[in-house]
Motif scaffolding. Structure first.
Motif, PDB file in Angstrom:
ATOM      1  N   ILE A 276      -9.493   2.955  -5.085  1.00  0.00           N
ATOM      2  CA  ILE A 276      -9.845   2.655  -3.689  1.00  0.00           C
ATOM      3  C   ILE A 276     -10.918   1.578  -3.686  1.00  0.00           C
ATOM      4  CG2 ILE A 276     -11.086   3.597  -1.704  1.00  0.00           C
ATOM      5  CD1 ILE A 276      -9.377   5.983  -1.742  1.00  0.00           C
ATOM      6  N   ASP A 277     -10.677   0.549  -2.878  1.00  0.00           N
ATOM      7  CA  ASP A 277     -11.626  -0.565  -2.784  1.00  0.00           C
ATOM      8  C   ASP A 277     -12.824  -0.152  -1.923  1.00  0.00           C
ATOM      9  OD1 ASP A 277     -12.936  -2.942  -2.459  1.00  0.00           O
ATOM     10  OD2 ASP A 277     -11.361  -3.916  -1.273  1.00  0.00           O
ATOM     11  N   LEU A 278     -13.994  -0.105  -2.533  1.00  0.00           N
ATOM     12  CA  LEU A 278     -15.208   0.198  -1.753  1.00  0.00           C
ATOM     13  C   LEU A 278     -15.965  -1.076  -1.411  1.00  0.00           C
ATOM     14  CD1 LEU A 278     -16.744   3.334  -3.562  1.00  0.00           C
ATOM     15  CD2 LEU A 278     -15.219   3.256  -1.579  1.00  0.00           C
ATOM     16  N   LYS A 279     -15.741  -2.122  -2.229  1.00  0.00           N
ATOM     17  CA  LYS A 279     -16.531  -3.349  -2.045  1.00  0.00           C
ATOM     18  C   LYS A 279     -16.242  -4.026  -0.700  1.00  0.00           C
ATOM     19  CE  LYS A 279     -15.282  -6.870  -4.294  1.00  0.00           C
ATOM     20  NZ  LYS A 279     -14.852  -7.435  -5.570  1.00  0.00           N
ATOM     21  N   THR A 280     -14.950  -4.146  -0.359  1.00  0.00           N
ATOM     22  CA  THR A 280     -14.622  -4.851   0.885  1.00  0.00           C
ATOM     23  C   THR A 280     -15.257  -4.156   2.090  1.00  0.00           C
ATOM     24  OG1 THR A 280     -12.617  -5.636  -0.164  1.00  0.00           O
ATOM     25  CG2 THR A 280     -12.715  -5.841   2.228  1.00  0.00           C
ATOM     26  N   PRO A 281     -15.040  -2.845   2.249  1.00  0.00           N
ATOM     27  CA  PRO A 281     -15.698  -2.197   3.407  1.00  0.00           C
ATOM     28  C   PRO A 281     -17.220  -2.287   3.334  1.00  0.00           C
ATOM     29  CG  PRO A 281     -14.462  -0.584   2.088  1.00  0.00           C
ATOM     30  CD  PRO A 281     -14.108  -1.919   1.565  1.00  0.00           C
ATOM     31  N   LEU A 282     -17.758  -2.178   2.123  1.00  0.00           N
ATOM     32  CA  LEU A 282     -19.213  -2.263   1.960  1.00  0.00           C
ATOM     33  C   LEU A 282     -19.728  -3.605   2.470  1.00  0.00           C
ATOM     34  CD1 LEU A 282     -21.401  -0.508   0.580  1.00  0.00           C
ATOM     35  CD2 LEU A 282     -20.848  -1.628  -1.566  1.00  0.00           C
ATOM     36  N   ARG A 283     -19.020  -4.675   2.071  1.00  0.00           N
ATOM     37  CA  ARG A 283     -19.451  -6.018   2.474  1.00  0.00           C
ATOM     38  C   ARG A 283     -19.099  -6.326   3.918  1.00  0.00           C
ATOM     39  NH1 ARG A 283     -18.879  -9.343  -3.299  1.00  0.00           N
ATOM     40  NH2 ARG A 283     -20.447  -8.020  -4.312  1.00  0.00           N
ATOM     41  N   ASP A 284     -18.177  -5.547   4.473  1.00  0.00           N
ATOM     42  CA  ASP A 284     -17.852  -5.727   5.893  1.00  0.00           C
ATOM     43  C   ASP A 284     -18.755  -4.879   6.782  1.00  0.00           C
ATOM     44  OD1 ASP A 284     -15.913  -7.511   5.283  1.00  0.00           O
ATOM     45  OD2 ASP A 284     -14.220  -6.135   5.519  1.00  0.00           O
ATOM     46  N   GLY A 285     -19.734  -4.222   6.156  1.00  0.00           N
ATOM     47  CA  GLY A 285     -20.719  -3.487   6.949  1.00  0.00           C
ATOM     48  C   GLY A 285     -20.376  -2.037   7.232  1.00  0.00           C
ATOM     49  N   ALA A 286     -19.537  -1.438   6.373  1.00  0.00           N
ATOM     50  CA  ALA A 286     -19.195  -0.022   6.600  1.00  0.00           C
ATOM     51  C   ALA A 286     -20.453   0.843   6.612  1.00  0.00           C
ATOM     52  CB  ALA A 286     -18.249   0.460   5.492  1.00  0.00           C
ATOM     53  N   SER A 287     -20.426   1.871   7.430  1.00  0.00           N
ATOM     54  CA  SER A 287     -21.560   2.802   7.494  1.00  0.00           C
ATOM     55  C   SER A 287     -21.489   3.737   6.286  1.00  0.00           C
ATOM     56  CB  SER A 287     -21.479   3.632   8.770  1.00  0.00           C
ATOM     57  OG  SER A 287     -20.307   4.442   8.712  1.00  0.00           O
ATOM     58  N   GLU A 288     -22.600   4.446   6.032  1.00  0.00           N
ATOM     59  CA  GLU A 288     -22.607   5.419   4.928  1.00  0.00           C
ATOM     60  C   GLU A 288     -21.529   6.478   5.166  1.00  0.00           C
ATOM     61  OE1 GLU A 288     -26.159   6.887   3.170  1.00  0.00           O
ATOM     62  OE2 GLU A 288     -26.795   4.849   2.662  1.00  0.00           O
ATOM     63  N   GLU A 289     -21.361   6.840   6.427  1.00  0.00           N
ATOM     64  CA  GLU A 289     -20.362   7.866   6.755  1.00  0.00           C
ATOM     65  C   GLU A 289     -18.952   7.386   6.380  1.00  0.00           C
ATOM     66  OE1 GLU A 289     -20.792   9.032  10.825  1.00  0.00           O
ATOM     67  OE2 GLU A 289     -19.002  10.299  10.702  1.00  0.00           O
ATOM     68  N   GLN A 290     -18.681   6.090   6.692  1.00  0.00           N
ATOM     69  CA  GLN A 290     -17.355   5.554   6.343  1.00  0.00           C
ATOM     70  C   GLN A 290     -17.174   5.493   4.833  1.00  0.00           C
ATOM     71  OE1 GLN A 290     -17.975   2.054   8.775  1.00  0.00           O
ATOM     72  NE2 GLN A 290     -16.245   2.607  10.107  1.00  0.00           N
ATOM     73  N   LEU A 291     -18.233   5.088   4.130  1.00  0.00           N
ATOM     74  CA  LEU A 291     -18.142   5.035   2.663  1.00  0.00           C
ATOM     75  C   LEU A 291     -17.912   6.424   2.082  1.00  0.00           C
ATOM     76  CD1 LEU A 291     -20.935   2.526   1.554  1.00  0.00           C
ATOM     77  CD2 LEU A 291     -18.458   2.238   1.356  1.00  0.00           C
ATOM     78  N   CYS A 292     -18.639   7.396   2.616  1.00  0.00           N
ATOM     79  CA  CYS A 292     -18.460   8.781   2.152  1.00  0.00           C
ATOM     80  C   CYS A 292     -17.007   9.206   2.359  1.00  0.00           C
ATOM     81  CB  CYS A 292     -19.364   9.746   2.927  1.00  0.00           C
ATOM     82  SG  CYS A 292     -21.076   9.631   2.426  1.00  0.00           S
ATOM     83  N   GLY A 293     -16.435   8.794   3.491  1.00  0.00           N
ATOM     84  CA  GLY A 293     -15.043   9.144   3.784  1.00  0.00           C
ATOM     85  C   GLY A 293     -14.109   8.577   2.720  1.00  0.00           C
ATOM     86  N   LEU A 294     -14.388   7.333   2.294  1.00  0.00           N
ATOM     87  CA  LEU A 294     -13.534   6.706   1.275  1.00  0.00           C
ATOM     88  C   LEU A 294     -13.687   7.401  -0.080  1.00  0.00           C
ATOM     89  CD1 LEU A 294     -14.063   2.961   2.264  1.00  0.00           C
ATOM     90  CD2 LEU A 294     -11.921   4.269   2.437  1.00  0.00           C
ATOM     91  N   ILE A 295     -14.920   7.770  -0.408  1.00  0.00           N
ATOM     92  CA  ILE A 295     -15.144   8.462  -1.693  1.00  0.00           C
ATOM     93  C   ILE A 295     -14.414   9.808  -1.678  1.00  0.00           C
ATOM     94  CG2 ILE A 295     -16.891   9.467  -3.238  1.00  0.00           C
ATOM     95  CD1 ILE A 295     -18.878   7.333  -2.168  1.00  0.00           C
ATOM     96  N   ARG A 296     -14.526  10.495  -0.541  1.00  0.00           N
ATOM     97  CA  ARG A 296     -13.846  11.789  -0.424  1.00  0.00           C
ATOM     98  C   ARG A 296     -12.329  11.611  -0.563  1.00  0.00           C
ATOM     99  NH1 ARG A 296     -16.048  16.266   1.995  1.00  0.00           N
ATOM    100  NH2 ARG A 296     -17.569  15.064   3.165  1.00  0.00           N
ATOM    101  N   GLU A 297     -11.821  10.524   0.068  1.00  0.00           N
ATOM    102  CA  GLU A 297     -10.375  10.241   0.003  1.00  0.00           C
ATOM    103  C   GLU A 297      -9.947  10.053  -1.461  1.00  0.00           C
ATOM    104  OE1 GLU A 297      -7.742   6.502   1.404  1.00  0.00           O
ATOM    105  OE2 GLU A 297      -9.339   7.063   2.795  1.00  0.00           O
ATOM    106  N   SER A 298     -10.758   9.294  -2.210  1.00  0.00           N
ATOM    107  CA  SER A 298     -10.432   9.046  -3.616  1.00  0.00           C
ATOM    108  C   SER A 298     -10.400  10.363  -4.394  1.00  0.00           C
ATOM    109  CB  SER A 298     -11.470   8.086  -4.209  1.00  0.00           C
ATOM    110  OG  SER A 298     -11.219   7.877  -5.561  1.00  0.00           O
TER     111      SER A 298
END
Ligand code: SAM
Ligand code: SF4
Length: 327
Positions: A276-298
């Motif tokens: 799962i790509d975390l860099k693109t959302p991170l650089r697009d300004g994803a919130s911590e909550e959105q990042l947590c969602g992606l980690i959980r998805e992975s």
């Protein structure tokens, strides 16, 4: 305490972080030749990695292993380790290194409070070292190993035995655990990248070789470390001997880890290419909550087990090199 489980009920509490795909050695089973490096822009900045770690901690991941490529070739690696170690909720930060640059860094690593260092060393013979790694750096690694083990930091040596290359070093490597308070672990080579060109040894074969020499060994039953190694103790030895039976041992039912590549992809399983790509959302300004969602998805996408015995034409297989994943 918060914890995160995957779809198979496994608690995921450990993340391996590759901070670079670059390396100062050219181990023949890992990165035997120059391969194009990921461009600097594509590599996660340390601040970005720390942001991901904060999210991981909030999900219950509290143990981190920093790896590479060779982590110590990346400028600022020690400052990063210090910051990671200081993050609230982080229980353990350890490092995996080839040891070449280690010796002068030991006092600082000790001051940071690093919880352990794994040193990869496949031979104690300088000529074989050069044949495996392409460099004449055995002396530097030995110096690093000695500095580390006298510092009081918990040290493990990881060795990959290759048929016809360094098999003859097995007994000598095990004796490191006799002479020093160091666990020596033998990792069965995995058919990833250049590793596909070699044959290694499973636990059963190595254990019967050891048993002939040390018939009084006994199996260590209490957990030792975070990983999949199984250990034996030999009387008179200061450290234990471990086996990471990556192919034959199939320890997937107790797998506790996910892996972050240096270019920001989260891999739920070493075998599969899926990430799962975390860099693109991170650089697009994803919130911590959105990042947590992606980690959980992975984590939820973590497969039941690897398929290393399937044909190497399996399209789902990881195409990255081990140096790009971090082991
Ligand atoms: N450069 C550092 C080092 O050598 O420790 C960290 C990265 S390296 C990829 C991490 C570990 O992966 C090393 O212990 C190395 O021996 C191991 N490794 C590399 N390729 C492998 C393979 N195909 N199968 C099993 N272990 C492998
Ligand atoms: Fe570099 Fe480690 Fe791979 Fe050897 S095993 S080439 S030291 S990344």
């Amino acid at each position: 305490m918060i914890s995160v489980k995957d779809n198979y009920g496994r608690t995921i509490d450990y993340m391996r972080i590759s901070v670079t795909d670059r390396c100062n050695l050219r181990c023949r089973y890992c990165m035997p030749e120059d391969i194009p490096s990921i461009s600097h822009d594509e590599i996660l900045r340390f601040g970005e990695i720390l942001k991901i770690c904060r999210c991981a901690v909030s999900l219950g991941i509290r143990k981190f292993k920093v790896t590479g490529g060779e982590p110590l070739v990346r400028k600022g690696c020690l400052s990063f380790l210090r910051e990671l170690k200081a993050l609230s909720g982080v229980e353990q930060v350890t490092l995996t290194t080839n040891g070449v640059l280690l010796a002068p860094l030991i006092p600082e690593l000790k001051a940071i409070g690093i919880d352990g260092i794994n040193i990869s060393l496949d031979t104690l013979d300088p000529d074989t070292f050069r044949q495996i790694t392409g460099f004449d750096d055995f002396g530097k690694v030995w110096e690093g190993l000695m500095a580390a083990q006298t510092s009081g930091i918990r040290i493990k040596v990881n060795s990959v035995l290759l048929q016809g290359v360094n098999d003859q070093d097995f007994e000598k490597l095990t004796e490191l655990a006799k002479d020093y308070p160091i666990d020596v672990r033998f990792i069965e080579i995995m058919p990833i990248g250049y590793g596909q060109q070699y044959r290694g040894y499973d636990r059963k074969t190595l254990l019967s070789r050891l048993a002939a020499r040390y018939p009084d060994y006994h199996t260590v039953t209490q957990p030792r470390g975070n990983g999949p190694a199984s250990y034996i103790a030999i009387s008179g030895f200061r450290g234990c001997i471990g086996f990471i039976d990556a192919i034959h041992g199939k320890f997937c039912d107790t797998c506790n880890r996910i892996r972050l590549t240096s270019d920001g992809f989260l891999k739920p399983c070493l075998y599969y290419g899926e990430s799962i790509d975390l860099k693109t959302p991170l650089r697009d300004g994803a919130s911590e909550e959105q990042l947590c969602g992606l980690i959980r998805e992975s984590i939820l996408e973590k497969p039941a087990c690897h398929q290393f015995w399937s044909p190497d034409t399996d399209a789902a297989r990881e195409q990255r090199q081990m140096s790009q994943i971090g082991g």
